[in-house]
Design a protein around this motif. Structure first.
Motif, PDB file in Angstrom:
ATOM      1  N   UNK A 149       0.804  -1.214   0.000  1.00  0.00           N
ATOM      2  CA  UNK A 149       0.000   0.000   0.000  1.00  0.00           C
ATOM      3  C   UNK A 149       0.833   1.256   0.000  1.00  0.00           C
ATOM      4  N   UNK A 150       0.147   2.371   0.043  1.00  0.00           N
ATOM      5  CA  UNK A 150       0.790   3.679  -0.069  1.00  0.00           C
ATOM      6  C   UNK A 150       1.358   4.206   1.247  1.00  0.00           C
ATOM      7  N   UNK A 151       1.064   3.552   2.371  1.00  0.00           N
ATOM      8  CA  UNK A 151       1.468   4.112   3.665  1.00  0.00           C
ATOM      9  C   UNK A 151       2.354   3.157   4.453  1.00  0.00           C
ATOM     10  N   UNK A 152       2.898   2.141   3.779  1.00  0.00           N
ATOM     11  CA  UNK A 152       3.823   1.176   4.384  1.00  0.00           C
ATOM     12  C   UNK A 152       3.240   0.444   5.592  1.00  0.00           C
ATOM     13  N   UNK A 153       1.916   0.375   5.656  1.00  0.00           N
ATOM     14  CA  UNK A 153       1.250  -0.368   6.724  1.00  0.00           C
ATOM     15  C   UNK A 153       0.594  -1.599   6.144  1.00  0.00           C
ATOM     16  N   UNK A 154      -0.660  -1.796   6.467  1.00  0.00           N
ATOM     17  CA  UNK A 154      -1.398  -2.952   5.969  1.00  0.00           C
ATOM     18  C   UNK A 154      -2.137  -2.567   4.688  1.00  0.00           C
ATOM     19  N   UNK A 155      -2.272  -3.550   3.803  1.00  0.00           N
ATOM     20  CA  UNK A 155      -2.940  -3.337   2.531  1.00  0.00           C
ATOM     21  C   UNK A 155      -3.864  -4.518   2.277  1.00  0.00           C
ATOM     22  N   UNK A 156      -5.113  -4.229   1.934  1.00  0.00           N
ATOM     23  CA  UNK A 156      -6.084  -5.271   1.611  1.00  0.00           C
ATOM     24  C   UNK A 156      -6.131  -5.396   0.089  1.00  0.00           C
ATOM     25  N   UNK A 157      -5.548  -6.461  -0.465  1.00  0.00           N
ATOM     26  CA  UNK A 157      -5.482  -6.581  -1.916  1.00  0.00           C
ATOM     27  C   UNK A 157      -6.838  -6.866  -2.569  1.00  0.00           C
ATOM     28  N   UNK A 158      -7.814  -7.295  -1.801  1.00  0.00           N
ATOM     29  CA  UNK A 158      -9.125  -7.628  -2.380  1.00  0.00           C
ATOM     30  C   UNK A 158      -9.826  -6.407  -2.960  1.00  0.00           C
ATOM     31  N   UNK A 159      -9.844  -5.307  -2.200  1.00  0.00           N
ATOM     32  CA  UNK A 159     -10.587  -4.130  -2.633  1.00  0.00           C
ATOM     33  C   UNK A 159      -9.770  -2.843  -2.560  1.00  0.00           C
ATOM     34  N   UNK A 160      -8.503  -2.951  -2.158  1.00  0.00           N
ATOM     35  CA  UNK A 160      -7.619  -1.798  -2.216  1.00  0.00           C
ATOM     36  C   UNK A 160      -7.661  -0.853  -1.038  1.00  0.00           C
ATOM     37  N   UNK A 161      -7.934  -1.351   0.171  1.00  0.00           N
ATOM     38  CA  UNK A 161      -7.888  -0.487   1.352  1.00  0.00           C
ATOM     39  C   UNK A 161      -6.449  -0.388   1.846  1.00  0.00           C
ATOM     40  N   UNK A 171      -0.194   2.370  12.000  1.00  0.00           N
ATOM     41  CA  UNK A 171      -1.002   2.353  13.216  1.00  0.00           C
ATOM     42  C   UNK A 171      -2.330   1.638  12.975  1.00  0.00           C
ATOM     43  N   UNK A 172      -2.535   1.133  11.766  1.00  0.00           N
ATOM     44  CA  UNK A 172      -3.770   0.429  11.436  1.00  0.00           C
ATOM     45  C   UNK A 172      -4.935   1.352  11.133  1.00  0.00           C
ATOM     46  N   UNK A 173      -4.637   2.617  10.826  1.00  0.00           N
ATOM     47  CA  UNK A 173      -5.708   3.579  10.506  1.00  0.00           C
ATOM     48  C   UNK A 173      -5.967   3.570   9.004  1.00  0.00           C
ATOM     49  N   UNK A 174      -7.225   3.632   8.618  1.00  0.00           N
ATOM     50  CA  UNK A 174      -7.581   3.638   7.194  1.00  0.00           C
ATOM     51  C   UNK A 174      -7.149   4.965   6.591  1.00  0.00           C
ATOM     52  N   UNK A 175      -6.470   4.883   5.447  1.00  0.00           N
ATOM     53  CA  UNK A 175      -5.985   6.091   4.795  1.00  0.00           C
ATOM     54  C   UNK A 175      -6.537   6.251   3.393  1.00  0.00           C
ATOM     55  N   UNK A 176      -6.834   5.108   2.731  1.00  0.00           N
ATOM     56  CA  UNK A 176      -7.274   5.175   1.346  1.00  0.00           C
ATOM     57  C   UNK A 176      -8.026   3.879   1.030  1.00  0.00           C
ATOM     58  N   UNK A 177      -9.052   3.972   0.188  1.00  0.00           N
ATOM     59  CA  UNK A 177      -9.793   2.781  -0.209  1.00  0.00           C
ATOM     60  C   UNK A 177     -11.188   2.743   0.388  1.00  0.00           C
TER      61      UNK A 177
END
Length: 184
Positions: A139-151, A156-162
């Motif tokens: 992802x764009x923030x070097x954290x977690x990325x959900x490849x299914x739908x692009x979140x 810190x586990x905060x949603x940033x995009x998607x």
């Protein structure tokens, strides 16, 4: 001479009917019916309670010695993945720096971990969009990325995009010692 109807019974209780007795029989029959319905319904209601194996997983203890800085372990907790991440100083700095960014679900980094334990990020590992399991490091923030739908989530586990509406969930947890945490 008073008019009397032939065959009429001048005493209403002469036939053996007592209004108090009739009311009691109706109330007793109604109470028995309610009890029978409750007795039949209880097994159906009780089967909806969590099973014993699920209740046994209600809380787990995690040995933090297994997780080096920059690493993450994934455990199964209450039927869901649980992320236990030992964040590096750079990951913590990036998360704190983004506290004032435009966040969809605003929350400071310090509100997502225990005081004095900023290196430990403990999250329920399901995307808040549709319940997929995000991976770390994408992802764009070097954290977690959900490849299914692009979140995209930050470190810190905060949603940033998607499409995800909220941050990754932080479960209830407590440190039992410097090397052991109890989740749940």
């Amino acid at each position: 001479m008073a008019d009397t109807v032939v065959g009429a019974n001048p005493d209403p209780h002469a036939s053996g009917e007592d209004p108090n007795r009739r009311d009691f029989i109706h109330i007793a029959a109604g109470a028995a019916a309610v009890g029978a319905v409750a007795g039949l319904a209880w097994p159906f209601i009780d089967q909806m309670n969590p099973s014993g194996d699920t209740l046994a997983l209600a809380s787990i203890e995690v040995d933090l010695n297994k997780v080096s800085p920059g690493q993450q372990i994934t455990l199964k907790w209450r039927g869901k993945p649980l992320f236990v991440r030992n964040r590096t100083a750079a990951e913590i700095e990036a998360a704190v720096r983004d506290d004032n960014a435009a966040l969809r679900d605003p929350q400071r980094d310090e509100d997502r971990h225990k005081p004095g334990k900023a290196e430990w990020m403990i999250l329920v590992g399901t995307c808040t969009h549709l319940g997929c399991v995000p991976t770390f490091g994408g992802g764009d923030y070097n954290g977690w990325f959900c490849p299914c739908h692009g979140s995209h989530y930050d470190t810190s586990g905060r949603i940033r995009k998607g499409p995800a509406p909220t941050n990754l969930e932080v479960p209830e947890y407590a440190f039992l010692s410097d090397t052991t945490v109890k989740v749940g």
